[in-house]
Design an enzyme around this catalytic site. Sequence first.
Site, PDB file in Angstrom:
ATOM      1  N   LEU A  33      35.757  21.469  21.855  1.00  0.00           N
ATOM      2  CA  LEU A  33      34.314  20.689  22.152  1.00  0.00           C
ATOM      3  C   LEU A  33      34.393  19.434  22.943  1.00  0.00           C
ATOM      4  CD1 LEU A  33      33.356  20.640  18.239  1.00  0.00           C
ATOM      5  CD2 LEU A  33      32.610  22.266  20.072  1.00  0.00           C
ATOM      6  N   HIS A  37      28.723  19.841  24.376  1.00  0.00           N
ATOM      7  CA  HIS A  37      28.407  20.516  22.941  1.00  0.00           C
ATOM      8  C   HIS A  37      27.827  19.429  21.999  1.00  0.00           C
ATOM      9  CE1 HIS A  37      31.998  23.084  24.275  1.00  0.00           C
ATOM     10  NE2 HIS A  37      31.254  23.848  24.152  1.00  0.00           N
ATOM     11  N   GLN A  61      33.445  38.945  24.637  1.00  0.00           N
ATOM     12  CA  GLN A  61      32.885  38.680  25.860  1.00  0.00           C
ATOM     13  C   GLN A  61      33.822  38.304  27.119  1.00  0.00           C
ATOM     14  OE1 GLN A  61      31.155  35.155  23.563  1.00  0.00           O
ATOM     15  NE2 GLN A  61      31.426  33.910  25.656  1.00  0.00           N
ATOM     16  N   ASP A 150      25.003  27.165  30.726  1.00  0.00           N
ATOM     17  CA  ASP A 150      25.078  28.742  30.922  1.00  0.00           C
ATOM     18  C   ASP A 150      23.509  29.346  30.957  1.00  0.00           C
ATOM     19  OD1 ASP A 150      27.936  28.724  30.603  1.00  0.00           O
ATOM     20  OD2 ASP A 150      27.441  27.698  28.418  1.00  0.00           O
ATOM     21  N   VAL A 176      25.160  18.340  30.423  1.00  0.00           N
ATOM     22  CA  VAL A 176      25.773  17.083  30.576  1.00  0.00           C
ATOM     23  C   VAL A 176      26.883  16.985  31.668  1.00  0.00           C
ATOM     24  CG1 VAL A 176      27.223  15.359  29.153  1.00  0.00           C
ATOM     25  CG2 VAL A 176      25.341  16.793  27.906  1.00  0.00           C
ATOM     26  N   SER A 185      32.542  21.510  30.992  1.00  0.00           N
ATOM     27  CA  SER A 185      32.985  22.714  30.435  1.00  0.00           C
ATOM     28  C   SER A 185      34.309  22.617  29.834  1.00  0.00           C
ATOM     29  CB  SER A 185      33.198  23.610  31.802  1.00  0.00           C
ATOM     30  OG  SER A 185      33.702  24.795  31.449  1.00  0.00           O
ATOM     31  N   ARG A 187      36.477  24.697  30.315  1.00  0.00           N
ATOM     32  CA  ARG A 187      37.422  25.258  31.308  1.00  0.00           C
ATOM     33  C   ARG A 187      37.741  24.138  32.233  1.00  0.00           C
ATOM     34  NH1 ARG A 187      34.358  30.378  30.622  1.00  0.00           N
ATOM     35  NH2 ARG A 187      35.954  32.016  29.663  1.00  0.00           N
TER      36      ARG A 187
HETATM   37  O1  PAF Z   1      28.493  29.722  25.298  1.00  0.00           O
HETATM   38  C1  PAF Z   1      29.611  29.927  24.579  1.00  0.00           C
HETATM   39  O2  PAF Z   1      30.431  29.225  24.213  1.00  0.00           O
HETATM   40  C2  PAF Z   1      29.513  31.444  23.934  1.00  0.00           C
HETATM   41  O3  PAF Z   1      29.107  32.357  25.284  1.00  0.00           O
HETATM   42  C3  PAF Z   1      28.785  31.719  22.703  1.00  0.00           C
HETATM   43  C4  PAF Z   1      27.268  31.372  22.795  1.00  0.00           C
HETATM   44  C5  PAF Z   1      29.299  30.694  21.666  1.00  0.00           C
HETATM   45  C6  PAF Z   1      28.970  33.193  22.302  1.00  0.00           C
HETATM   46  O4  PAF Z   1      30.225  33.378  22.009  1.00  0.00           O
END
Ligand code: PAF
Length: 281
Positions: A33, A37, A61, A150, A176, A185, A187
Amino acid sequence: MRIAKTIAETRAILAEARRTGRTLGFVPTMGWLHEGHLSLVDVAKSHSSCVVMSIFVNPLQFGPREDYGSYPRDLERDAALAAGRGVDLLFAPGPEEMYPAENLTFVEVMKVTEGLCGASRPGHFRGVATVVAKLLNIVTPDVLVLGQKDAQQAVVLQQMVKDLNFPCRVIVAATVREEDGLAMSSRNRYLSPEERSHAALLSQALHDAAQSIRTGERDAGRIRERMEQSLRASPLIRVDYISITDSERLEEMKQVSGKILIALAAFVGGTRLIDNVMLEV
Ligand code: PAF
């Protein structure tokens, strides 16, 4: 804050919350986080009386050569941050809880998943839509809060919620940014100090593009070219895509008009980052 690792426990806690008349706000995350978030938690709190956050690194994903294995995970750290911000329930299942057997059912949102990140990450949005559909069925929130960072994910999930009649409202909250403009992010932690300093060019290119539109530029090709040129200034940056689309169907535009999204993905060193701006012409 309570932490639940199973679906059954989560459902039991939330049924009790509902019985006492509380409304549910939901922030789905993959953990590690950051302030981005936590700002979604603030938004969820302002629209509901019980905030649920999920932390689940969703294998569905990630592509086979992506960072599923190395994605940062630290539940203790995340739980402290979530509790500090006022999350009421943290749902943190393991992969065996979410996918106890081979998953044979998928949610596929068409058209809006074709371009942008959908083109470079085949199967990514199918994985996102599937896990978020599962999470919505587990949490049954009144409000789902997503981040504008996103942007395509938000469009895809809004479409899914509408098409499949999930009984929740979707709120998309502002990105943010760090002081130099870099979008927050999980990442970003992969960046070396040198890469980190170059990464600010991404938001700078978006900012300059938006500014050129505000001062009269309408030709999407020219805007894109100028953005590419400014990103080429860094030897550490490799552009994956720059898209200029309408903000709802995500169709590429030649001449910008109406509500538009300028979105980009680029590798900074080995790290793929995304960012975007939305504006009305
Ligand atoms: O944005 C994300 O962190 C992910 O794509 C999500 C929405 C939690 C789904 O795994």
